[in-house]
Design a protein around this motif. Sequence first.
Motif, short mmCIF file in Angstrom:
data_model
loop_
_atom_site.label_atom_id
_atom_site.label_comp_id
_atom_site.label_asym_id
_atom_site.label_seq_id
_atom_site.Cartn_x
_atom_site.Cartn_y
_atom_site.Cartn_z
N ASP A 12 0.83 -1.21 0.00
CA ASP A 12 0.00 0.00 0.00
C ASP A 12 0.86 1.26 0.00
OD1 ASP A 12 -2.32 -1.49 0.00
OD2 ASP A 12 -2.59 -1.40 2.16
N LEU A 13 1.94 1.23 0.76
CA LEU A 13 2.81 2.40 0.85
C LEU A 13 3.46 2.69 -0.50
CD1 LEU A 13 3.70 4.43 2.99
CD2 LEU A 13 5.65 2.95 3.48
N ARG A 14 3.82 1.65 -1.22
CA ARG A 14 4.43 1.84 -2.54
C ARG A 14 3.48 2.57 -3.48
NH1 ARG A 14 8.52 -0.66 -5.46
NH2 ARG A 14 8.22 -0.67 -7.72
N VAL A 15 2.20 2.17 -3.46
CA VAL A 15 1.20 2.83 -4.31
C VAL A 15 1.00 4.28 -3.88
CG1 VAL A 15 -1.23 2.84 -4.97
CG2 VAL A 15 0.03 0.68 -4.87
N MET A 16 0.84 4.49 -2.59
CA MET A 16 0.56 5.85 -2.10
C MET A 16 1.72 6.80 -2.34
SD MET A 16 -2.47 6.14 -1.07
CE MET A 16 -3.80 4.96 -0.94
N LEU A 17 2.93 6.33 -2.16
CA LEU A 17 4.10 7.19 -2.41
C LEU A 17 4.18 7.60 -3.87
CD1 LEU A 17 6.78 5.36 -0.24
CD2 LEU A 17 5.93 7.69 0.11
N ALA A 18 3.78 6.71 -4.76
CA ALA A 18 3.86 7.00 -6.19
C ALA A 18 2.73 7.89 -6.69
CB ALA A 18 3.86 5.68 -6.98
N GLU A 19 1.55 7.81 -6.05
CA GLU A 19 0.36 8.43 -6.62
C GLU A 19 -0.14 9.67 -5.89
OE1 GLU A 19 -0.79 7.51 -9.45
OE2 GLU A 19 0.50 5.75 -9.65
N THR A 20 0.39 9.97 -4.71
CA THR A 20 -0.09 11.12 -3.95
C THR A 20 0.99 12.18 -3.81
OG1 THR A 20 0.58 10.29 -1.77
CG2 THR A 20 -1.57 9.55 -2.62
N GLN A 21 0.62 13.32 -3.24
CA GLN A 21 1.59 14.39 -3.05
C GLN A 21 2.58 14.07 -1.94
OE1 GLN A 21 0.53 18.65 -1.72
NE2 GLN A 21 0.58 18.73 -3.96
N GLY A 22 2.14 13.27 -0.98
CA GLY A 22 3.04 12.91 0.10
C GLY A 22 2.35 12.05 1.13
N ILE A 23 3.15 11.31 1.92
CA ILE A 23 2.67 10.45 2.98
C ILE A 23 3.27 10.91 4.30
CG2 ILE A 23 2.59 8.09 3.89
CD1 ILE A 23 0.99 8.35 1.40
N ARG A 24 2.46 10.94 5.33
CA ARG A 24 2.93 11.27 6.68
C ARG A 24 2.53 10.15 7.63
NH1 ARG A 24 5.09 14.03 3.67
NH2 ARG A 24 5.27 16.31 3.61
N ARG A 25 3.41 9.87 8.62
CA ARG A 25 3.13 8.85 9.62
C ARG A 25 3.50 9.41 11.00
NH1 ARG A 25 4.61 5.36 14.03
NH2 ARG A 25 3.49 3.41 13.75
N PRO A 26 2.64 10.28 11.59
CA PRO A 26 2.99 10.91 12.86
C PRO A 26 2.90 9.98 14.07
CG PRO A 26 1.48 12.28 11.60
CD PRO A 26 1.49 10.93 10.96
N GLY A 27 2.06 8.94 14.04
CA GLY A 27 2.04 7.99 15.13
C GLY A 27 0.89 8.08 16.10
N SER A 28 -0.18 8.79 15.75
CA SER A 28 -1.39 8.82 16.57
C SER A 28 -2.59 8.83 15.64
CB SER A 28 -1.43 10.07 17.47
OG SER A 28 -2.73 10.27 18.01
N ALA A 29 -3.30 7.70 15.56
CA ALA A 29 -4.44 7.63 14.65
C ALA A 29 -5.52 8.62 15.03
CB ALA A 29 -5.00 6.21 14.65
N ALA A 30 -5.74 8.82 16.33
CA ALA A 30 -6.78 9.76 16.77
C ALA A 30 -6.50 11.16 16.22
CB ALA A 30 -6.87 9.79 18.29
N LEU A 31 -5.25 11.59 16.30
CA LEU A 31 -4.91 12.91 15.77
C LEU A 31 -4.89 12.93 14.25
CD1 LEU A 31 -2.19 14.29 18.21
CD2 LEU A 31 -4.44 15.26 17.73
N ASP A 32 -4.47 11.84 13.62
CA ASP A 32 -4.54 11.78 12.16
C ASP A 32 -5.96 12.04 11.67
OD1 ASP A 32 -1.84 11.17 11.89
OD2 ASP A 32 -2.18 9.01 11.88
N LEU A 33 -6.93 11.42 12.33
CA LEU A 33 -8.34 11.62 11.96
C LEU A 33 -8.77 13.06 12.20
CD1 LEU A 33 -9.75 8.30 13.39
CD2 LEU A 33 -9.59 8.89 10.98
N CYS A 34 -8.34 13.63 13.31
CA CYS A 34 -8.66 15.04 13.57
C CYS A 34 -8.09 15.95 12.49
CB CYS A 34 -8.10 15.46 14.93
SG CYS A 34 -8.96 14.75 16.35
N PHE A 35 -6.89 15.61 12.02
CA PHE A 35 -6.26 16.44 11.00
C PHE A 35 -6.93 16.28 9.64
CE2 PHE A 35 -1.99 18.11 12.60
CZ PHE A 35 -2.45 18.23 13.89
N VAL A 36 -7.56 15.14 9.39
CA VAL A 36 -8.40 15.03 8.19
C VAL A 36 -9.62 15.93 8.36
CG1 VAL A 36 -9.85 13.49 6.80
CG2 VAL A 36 -7.62 12.70 7.61
#
Length: 261
Positions: free
Chosen positions: A172-196
Motif C-alpha cells: 500500500d505504501l508503494r502505491v501511495m508514495l507513487a500516486e499522492t503528493q506525500g505520505i505522513r506517519r505521525p504515530g497517533s491515529a486519533a490525531l490523524d483523523l482530527c487532522f483530516v
Amino acid sequence: MDRDLEGLLARTREAVAAAGERVRADFASPQGVRRKGRIDLVTATDMAVEAELKERLAAIVPDAVFLAEETAAATGLSGLTWIIDPVDGTTNFAHGFPFACTSVALYDGPEPLLGCVGAPLLDRFFWAGRGLGAWCNGQRLAVSQVAAPVDALVATGFPYAIRENLDEILADLRVMLAETQGIRRPGSAALDLCFVAAGHFDAFYEIGLHAWDVAAGLLLITEAGGTVTGYRPDGPYILGARRILATNGRLHQAMLQLLGE
C-alpha cells in the motif's frame, strides 16, 4: 437518547481537558514506561489518565459502561459506552515527541454521540457532537476540497504487529508514495483523523486499529463533511474493523481504487 447533548459535550470537554493537564505535566519525564507487547508501550500516565477519566465520566453518565484501552475486558458495544484512549501515541509520548493525545467518545450502541480529542502538547483541542459540527479551539472544522490523489497529503500508521503485516503495509505504501503528493506517519491515529477533519490531511488509511483509536475521530470527520469506510472490502466502517479509510469525501473513490478496490 433523551439527554442534553450540548451539556454532555461541555462536561466531557472539561474532563478531557483536566486529563490533559496530567499529560502535559508528565511529558518532560515519563514514568513507569514498560512493554505490553514487542514494541507496544504503556506508561504510568496512561494508567493514571484512564483512571481519572473513568471517575469523571461516570459522574456525567452514570449508566454508561467503559471500553478503555488499558483496562478493556471486551470490545463489543451495547447501550451507552464511553470509549477511552488515555494517551494515543504513547510511543511518541515516551520518546518526547509531542504528537500524542487523549481521545474520549460516547456511543449509544454503534452510534457516536460525541467525541473529544485533547492534544495539550500541541495546544489543540478537538470536539464534535452528533449534529453539532466539529470544532478545534473554538473554530469550526471542514474537510479539504482536494479532489485528485496527486494533490493529496495522506496520513497512515503502522500496527504493532508490523512483522505479520509487512507485505500489505509495504504494498500500500508503494502505491501511495507513487500516486499522492506525500505520505505522513505521525504515530497517533486519533490525531490523524482530527487532522483530516481539519483539512490538514486529505485522507488517512490504516490497518489493525482498535475502537479506542478511532471512536472520537470518526465523528469529527463526519461532522466536518468527510467520509469513513472500510477498504478491501469497501463498506460501512464498524469500530474495530481491520481496515479504515477516512477522506474528505471527494477523494474517497480514488483512494479506494488505489488501495485495491
